[in-house]
Scaffold this motif. Structure first.
Motif, PDB file in Angstrom:
ATOM      1  N   ILE A 117       4.796  30.710 -15.078  1.00  0.00           N
ATOM      2  CA  ILE A 117       3.619  30.281 -14.328  1.00  0.00           C
ATOM      3  C   ILE A 117       3.797  28.847 -13.832  1.00  0.00           C
ATOM      4  O   ILE A 117       4.259  27.977 -14.571  1.00  0.00           O
ATOM      5  N   CYS A 118       3.417  28.628 -12.563  1.00  0.00           N
ATOM      6  CA  CYS A 118       3.356  27.270 -12.033  1.00  0.00           C
ATOM      7  C   CYS A 118       1.993  26.717 -12.417  1.00  0.00           C
ATOM      8  O   CYS A 118       0.966  27.258 -12.017  1.00  0.00           O
ATOM      9  N   TRP A 119       1.974  25.647 -13.218  1.00  0.00           N
ATOM     10  CA  TRP A 119       0.713  25.145 -13.777  1.00  0.00           C
ATOM     11  C   TRP A 119      -0.131  24.430 -12.720  1.00  0.00           C
ATOM     12  O   TRP A 119      -1.321  24.216 -12.908  1.00  0.00           O
ATOM     13  N   VAL A 120       0.495  24.047 -11.588  1.00  0.00           N
ATOM     14  CA  VAL A 120      -0.264  23.349 -10.547  1.00  0.00           C
ATOM     15  C   VAL A 120      -1.191  24.334  -9.842  1.00  0.00           C
ATOM     16  O   VAL A 120      -2.387  24.104  -9.719  1.00  0.00           O
ATOM     17  N   CYS A 121      -0.638  25.466  -9.400  1.00  0.00           N
ATOM     18  CA  CYS A 121      -1.475  26.400  -8.648  1.00  0.00           C
ATOM     19  C   CYS A 121      -1.741  27.689  -9.411  1.00  0.00           C
ATOM     20  O   CYS A 121      -2.368  28.596  -8.884  1.00  0.00           O
ATOM     21  N   LYS A 122      -1.275  27.788 -10.665  1.00  0.00           N
ATOM     22  CA  LYS A 122      -1.514  28.944 -11.545  1.00  0.00           C
ATOM     23  C   LYS A 122      -0.978  30.249 -10.948  1.00  0.00           C
ATOM     24  O   LYS A 122      -1.547  31.314 -11.124  1.00  0.00           O
ATOM     25  N   LYS A 144      11.938  27.214  -8.079  1.00  0.00           N
ATOM     26  CA  LYS A 144      12.144  27.140  -6.639  1.00  0.00           C
ATOM     27  C   LYS A 144      10.803  26.874  -5.946  1.00  0.00           C
ATOM     28  O   LYS A 144      10.679  25.998  -5.095  1.00  0.00           O
ATOM     29  N   HIS A 145       9.786  27.637  -6.383  1.00  0.00           N
ATOM     30  CA  HIS A 145       8.451  27.482  -5.813  1.00  0.00           C
ATOM     31  C   HIS A 145       7.939  26.056  -6.020  1.00  0.00           C
ATOM     32  O   HIS A 145       7.408  25.429  -5.112  1.00  0.00           O
ATOM     33  N   MET A 146       8.127  25.529  -7.239  1.00  0.00           N
ATOM     34  CA  MET A 146       7.601  24.199  -7.552  1.00  0.00           C
ATOM     35  C   MET A 146       8.280  23.143  -6.691  1.00  0.00           C
ATOM     36  O   MET A 146       7.646  22.183  -6.247  1.00  0.00           O
ATOM     37  N   ALA A 161       6.799  23.887  -2.976  1.00  0.00           N
ATOM     38  CA  ALA A 161       5.358  23.704  -2.789  1.00  0.00           C
ATOM     39  C   ALA A 161       4.856  22.366  -3.310  1.00  0.00           C
ATOM     40  O   ALA A 161       3.921  21.795  -2.759  1.00  0.00           O
ATOM     41  N   HIS A 162       5.462  21.875  -4.407  1.00  0.00           N
ATOM     42  CA  HIS A 162       4.903  20.668  -5.024  1.00  0.00           C
ATOM     43  C   HIS A 162       5.902  19.522  -5.076  1.00  0.00           C
ATOM     44  O   HIS A 162       5.651  18.514  -5.730  1.00  0.00           O
ATOM     45  N   GLY A 163       7.066  19.693  -4.469  1.00  0.00           N
ATOM     46  CA  GLY A 163       8.046  18.604  -4.381  1.00  0.00           C
ATOM     47  C   GLY A 163       8.697  18.248  -5.704  1.00  0.00           C
ATOM     48  O   GLY A 163       9.203  17.142  -5.878  1.00  0.00           O
TER      49      GLY A 163
HETATM   50 ZN   LIG Z   1       2.552  26.138  -7.571  1.00  0.00          ZN
END
Ligand SMILES: [Zn+2]
Ligand SMILES: [Zn+2]
Ligand SMILES: [Zn+2]
Ligand SMILES: [Zn+2]
Ligand SMILES: [Zn+2]
Ligand SMILES: [Zn+2]
Length: 723
Positions: free
Chosen positions: A685-690, A701-703, A706-708
């Motif tokens: 899970i990406c904790w920034v966007c859940k 990769k997503h992090m 999407a979040h740099g």
């Molecule tokens: Zn995210």
């Protein structure tokens, strides 16, 4: 034993090279049929609630097996076809290899024309088939009092009439119990007083009743209702609650005061509804007499003759003891087919305990060693061993079966007889382990042995149980047939070409000791791969793929079942597959759920409606995933839940708790980067966007995109500026 000539150069070490044989296989786990592929990974799951049977109705009486197979293409895949021409309309049952095939076939077959008329097809969902027997609650027993006649007896005297009413109440006349009441006279009535007599038989002599009542005169009324009409009306009434599969009038004795029928509903919910709604309700068409309904829960086992003969005595004893609240029937007249054992009860709980007693007899006992581990020898796959074991079992009036796919032996018979057979089997298994085997060696094998291969053999057998006779080119080992089998396998692999210079063992990162090479070409130390796989069998999320990695590439080739089997005991193998299965269920919470009863192993699909669990007999609402909320609709139940959830949400906000996007488990981030692993379902899970991801790679990769960056304190350290 000492190694005479040792060669430590790695390229001279004999290699155990294992080759591929890809296939899928099925295992029964807690009643579910689970198909596994290499890895092992779950390929597909059939829950106990899914059926492989399709029922065809509306067939013309002329329909033959060939007609069905010829006209209907999907029917050709069926494994079993059974036409029942004794019922109208003619019905056929088609068994398929998988539940998915049955679904496809029923959709295709419904409405297809056979001999010119469209047939109707549906899945046989009412019967829940577990690995041992089947369970259904679709039957209803209905009874009502037979029609009777009413009569009035007349007296000249008021006091006399009152006295007779009291005397006659509850008396029996022609075998019928009467209900008698004094009739209140009208103000103008002064010379004739009457009592009303209900519950009289349909036919009797008037003068007999007169005498019986000590009356001046009697008037006989009409019968309360007509027997034949009442059957029709009961059938119509039951039909209002759901489709009836059958309506059987049970043979009546004339003495019985009631009529009795058995109605089969297509759906068990309908049967249950009819019972709660109609039981003890007076019916106008019965002249306000009541209907009595009882939902009958039934289990059924089809047992092979051989198994049955072994447990027959025990079954008959069980029948004699009359399990509380249950009826047990055994149909063993026809020796050419399987014996059918049926249990009935009005109580679901009673049928559950009968099932436990029957399971213990009919499913057999797994032969275990004194330490509780399953007894299995490699020689059990040989027919000679199986035959001699069968001889032994028969001597004790038992039956024995060898389950090669799950590596276990099943014994059927009385507990004391089974115990005797087991004792003898264990004793001979100990003796087997002391057997001496001699293997002749050719030049190549001999060379392989003295250049390091002997160490491998010693590891399998034990150092003091191996003797290499160089003069006669013989290898003598002491051990069981399993040991011999393993040694021979090892010797066979010694014929294979040697690996010239190998990569390191992925586990210990050293030069492989007693190397074992997997089909992907990567060698492991025997010790390392064994330990790794044994560890996996205890893991919550086992991963049995090759974990060789070099630079950025990693192998990850799944290890196949036949290879795993070399390293694991039957128990370890069993717990490995269970863990893989349970992990799959946990990580697919949108598809599968566990029975809400704690510790009940049954699983179901979330789209299955209202179910009755065959293990714990609890009713489940599969859309709300709770024990069925009787009397409350799903929407109402959800509303109530929402109120509780609102309170929960404010609590979560306070503590920075978030739900896993996959399984809704409550998660709280302790420290570290924004990549969080759900402890419940293994979701990344990406904790920034859940957002949830299947693996860590795609999450990172997503992090990045999407979040740099991966965030948290690690990000801070990398940037050299702690936040
Ligand atoms: Zn995210
Ligand atoms: Zn190693
Ligand atoms: Zn590999
Ligand atoms: Zn259950
Ligand atoms: Zn619900
Ligand atoms: Zn989760």
């Amino acid at each position: 034993m000492q190694v005479l000539i040792a060669n430590t150069r790695s390229y001279d070490q004999p290699q155990v090279i294992i080759s591929r044989s890809e296939h899928l296989f099925e295992r029964d786990i807690n009643g579910s049929k689970v198909v596994f592929g290499p890895g092992p990974v779950v390929h597909s799951i059939e829950t106990v609630f899914e059926t492989r049977t399709v029922i065809l109705t509306n067939l013309s009486p002329r329909t033959s097996r060939e007609d069905i197979l010829q006209y209907i293409k999907p029917a050709q895949d069926c494994t079993h076809l059974n036409i029942d021409a004794s019922v109208i309309p003619v019905t056929a049952r088609l068994e398929f290899r998988t539940a998915a095939q049955a679904v496809t076939a029923s959709q295709y077959l419904n409405g297809t024309k056979v001999l010119g008329s469209p047939v109707s097809a549906r899945l046989d969902n009412a019967r829940v088939v577990t690995d041992s027997g089947s369970f259904r609650s679709t039957k209803v027993k209905v009874s009502w009092y037979k029609p009777s006649r009413i009569a009035w007896a007349h007296y000249d005297d008021l006091a006399r009439a009152k006295k007779e009413a009291i005397r006659l109440q509850g008396k029996t006349f022609d075998g019928q119990t009467l209900s008698v009441e004094f009739q209140k006279p009208t103000p103008k009535q002064y010379c004739s007083f009457s009592i009303v007599i209900k519950g009289l038989p349909l036919n009797f002599k008037e003068e007999n009743l007169e005498k019986f009542c000590h009356a001046r005169e009697v008037t006989i009324g009409k019968q309360s209702f007509h027997a034949r009409n009442s059957y029709e009306q009961v059938k119509a009434l039951l039909g209002r609650y759901g489709t009836l599969e059958s309506f059987d009038i049970s043979s009546q004795s004339n003495k019985s005061p009631k009529f009795k029928v058995f109605a089969h509903y297509r759906e068990w919910e309908d049967a249950e509804n009819a019972c709660t709604e109609l039981h003890k309700r007076p019916q106008p068409f019965l002249r306000h007499s009541v209907l009595l309904l009882e939902n009958v829960h039934a289990i059924r086992y089809d047992v092979t003759q051989t198994r049955y003969q072994a447990v027959k005595r025990e079954l008959l004893n069980l029948q004699k003891r009359q399990p509380i609240g249950c009826k047990l029937r055994i149909y063993d007249e026809d020796a050419t087919v399987k014996v059918c054992i049926r249990g009935y009860s009005a109580s679901a709980k009673a049928i559950a305990s009968l099932k436990i007693a029957l399971d213990a007899l009919v499913r057999g006992q797994i032969v275990k060693q004194d330490d509780g581990s399953i007894l299995w020898e490699a020689s059990f796959v040989e027919s000679s061993t199986q035959e001699s074991s069968l001889e032994l079992a028969k001597r004790y009036k038992c039956w024995i079966e060898f389950d090669v796919s799950q590596r276990r032996v099943l014994l059927f018979g009385s507990p004391s007889n089974c115990k005797s057979v087991r004792t003898i089997m264990l004793k001979s298994s100990v003796e087997l382990k002391k057997q001496v085997h001699t293997i002749s060696l050719d030049t190549q094998k001999l060379r392989a042995l003295i250049t390091g291969g002997l160490r491998l053999v010693e590891q399998i057998v034990g150092e003091d149980k191996v003797r290499l006779d160089l003069r006669h080119r013989k290898l003598t080992i002491e051990g069981s047939a399993t040991t011999l089998f393993n040694v021979e396998n090892t010797l066979k692999s010694l014929d294979r070409p040697y690996l010239q210079s190998g990569p390191a063992c992925p586990v210990c990162l050293g030069e492989p000791v007693n190397p074992v090479t997997l089909p992907c070409g990567h060698p492991y130390c025997m010790e390392c791969i064994t330990r790794h796989l044994k560890d996996q069998s205890k893991s919550r999320y086992p991963d049995c793929s090759c974990f060789f990695a070099e630079g950025t590439t990693s192998c990850k080739e799944p290890i196949e079942a036949n290879i795993l089997r070399r390293f694991l005991t039957p128990e370890e193998e069993g717990s490995l597959y269970s863990a893989v299965y349970l992990g799959y269920i946990r990580s697919h919470p949108k598809e599968f759920m566990n029975c809400p009863t704690p510790d009940c192993p049954t699983i179901y699909r979330r789209t299955a409606g209202i179910l009755r669990c065959p293990s714990c007999v609890v009713k489940i609402c599969s859309s709300c995933n709770v024990e069925y909320h009787d009397g409350v609709t799903c929407a109402e139940y959800e509303e109530e839940l929402d109120r509780e959830l609102a309170a929960m949400e404010s609590w979560k906000k306070e503590l920075d708790v978030h739900s896993c996007p996959n399984c809704q488990a409550n998660l709280q981030k302790q420290a570290g980067c924004n990549h969080v692993l759900c402890i419940q379902c293994n979701q990344h899970i990406c904790w920034v966007c859940k957002e949830g991801f299947a693996d860590s790679g795609s999450c990172y990769k997503h992090m990045g995109v999407a979040h740099g960056g991966i965030g948290g304190e690690y990000q801070g350290r990398i940037n050299g500026s702690r936040k």
